[in-house]
Design an enzyme around this catalytic site. Sequence first.
Site, PDB file in Angstrom:
ATOM      1  N   HIS A  79       0.856  -1.188   0.000  1.00 42.24           N
ATOM      2  CA  HIS A  79       0.000   0.000   0.000  1.00 42.24           C
ATOM      3  C   HIS A  79       0.898   1.246   0.000  1.00 42.24           C
ATOM      4  O   HIS A  79       1.881   1.292   0.739  1.00 42.24           O
ATOM      5  CB  HIS A  79      -0.914  -0.005   1.233  1.00 42.24           C
ATOM      6  CG  HIS A  79      -1.845   1.160   1.259  1.00 42.24           C
ATOM      7  ND1 HIS A  79      -2.953   1.246   0.434  1.00 42.24           N
ATOM      8  CD2 HIS A  79      -1.814   2.311   1.963  1.00 42.24           C
ATOM      9  CE1 HIS A  79      -3.565   2.394   0.655  1.00 42.24           C
ATOM     10  NE2 HIS A  79      -2.891   3.063   1.576  1.00 42.24           N
ATOM     11  N   ASP A 116     -10.215  -6.539   6.988  1.00 38.30           N
ATOM     12  CA  ASP A 116     -10.322  -5.086   6.871  1.00 38.30           C
ATOM     13  C   ASP A 116      -9.335  -4.587   5.822  1.00 38.30           C
ATOM     14  O   ASP A 116      -8.193  -5.044   5.777  1.00 38.30           O
ATOM     15  CB  ASP A 116     -10.009  -4.415   8.213  1.00 38.30           C
ATOM     16  CG  ASP A 116     -11.118  -4.650   9.217  1.00 38.30           C
ATOM     17  OD1 ASP A 116     -12.232  -5.027   8.801  1.00 38.30           O
ATOM     18  OD2 ASP A 116     -10.852  -4.469  10.424  1.00 38.30           O
TER      19      ASP A 116
HETATM   20  C1  GRF Z   1       0.891   0.772  -6.158  1.00 40.36           C
HETATM   21  O1  GRF Z   1       1.064   2.099  -5.750  1.00 40.36           O
HETATM   22  C2  GRF Z   1       0.490  -0.090  -4.993  1.00 40.36           C
HETATM   23  O2  GRF Z   1       1.051   0.327  -3.782  1.00 40.36           O
HETATM   24  C3  GRF Z   1      -1.013   0.105  -4.939  1.00 40.36           C
HETATM   25  O3  GRF Z   1      -1.401   0.162  -6.284  1.00 40.36           O
HETATM   26  C4  GRF Z   1      -0.313   0.629  -7.079  1.00 40.36           C
HETATM   27  C5  GRF Z   1      -0.094  -0.401  -8.151  1.00 40.36           C
HETATM   28  O4  GRF Z   1       0.863  -0.001  -9.083  1.00 40.36           O
HETATM   29  N1  GRF Z   1      -1.631  -0.948  -4.185  1.00 40.36           N
HETATM   30  P1  GRF Z   1       1.511  -1.051 -10.057  1.00 40.36           P
HETATM   31  O5  GRF Z   1       0.384  -1.709 -10.834  1.00 40.36           O
HETATM   32  O6  GRF Z   1       2.266  -2.043  -9.242  1.00 40.36           O
HETATM   33  O7  GRF Z   1       2.404  -0.255 -10.962  1.00 40.36           O
END
Ligand code: GRF
Length: 224
Positions: free
Chosen positions: A111, A145
């Site tokens: 995240h 969650d």
């Molecule tokens: C990333 O910023 C990740 O943290 C979030 O969604 C984005 C996905 O980017 N969960 P990618 O597809 O890996 O370039």
Amino acid sequence: MNKKRIGVLISGRGSNMSSLIEACKHPEFPAQISVVISNRPKAAGLQIAASEGIKTVAINHRDYESRPALETDLHEALVGAGVELICNAGFLRLLTAEFVDKWHDRQLNIHPSLLPSFKGLHTHQRVLDAGVKVTGCTVHLVRTDMDAGPIIAQAAVAVEADDDANSLAARVLAAEHQLYPHALKLFVLGKAYVENEMIEMAPEPGQALVCNPRAIFSPALEKT
Ligand code: GRF
């Protein structure tokens, strides 16, 4: 080496998936990617994975009337590919408690904030609106969650005075690309393990924090 078999779940461009693919190319890395699955058949990441010779599966959420129906196929695709551990990498579908429980302590997510702050979408704009001076990214175990669960590793990224959501996202993304393989390795090797819903770190001699002007990684990315 007996490598852990990983299933990567994506919805889009898959840059975090690519960083995992690159890491898995190293003979010493303790994991290999068995399948990449996207809920969007046109996700750019699917083509990247296929061009690397990795099995890809599209499970289009639009083809399903319910979440459990989609998850039945998702689970079967993962099990069929021999997956032992899931890495969510920009996977934009919410998962039911039933699915999350099936993969309890066997599903990671990344995240783009320092959880538990700024869960959910539009993270970087909310970071800027809140005026915080340090943000970053988190790799954690998935729980029911959203964006919650034991934290394996985080990287901190400074918010610059002239940042907009795009410039901040780009710097956090660069940190994500380093953090995810690092966290995966720690977890697969059992150096990071769950105890009482917290991640404990097996002590390692010589471990030290590595600082650079852009990001601070915790725990250490490299040994000194
Ligand atoms: C990333 O910023 C990740 O943290 C979030 O969604 C984005 C996905 O980017 N969960 P990618 O597809 O890996 O370039």
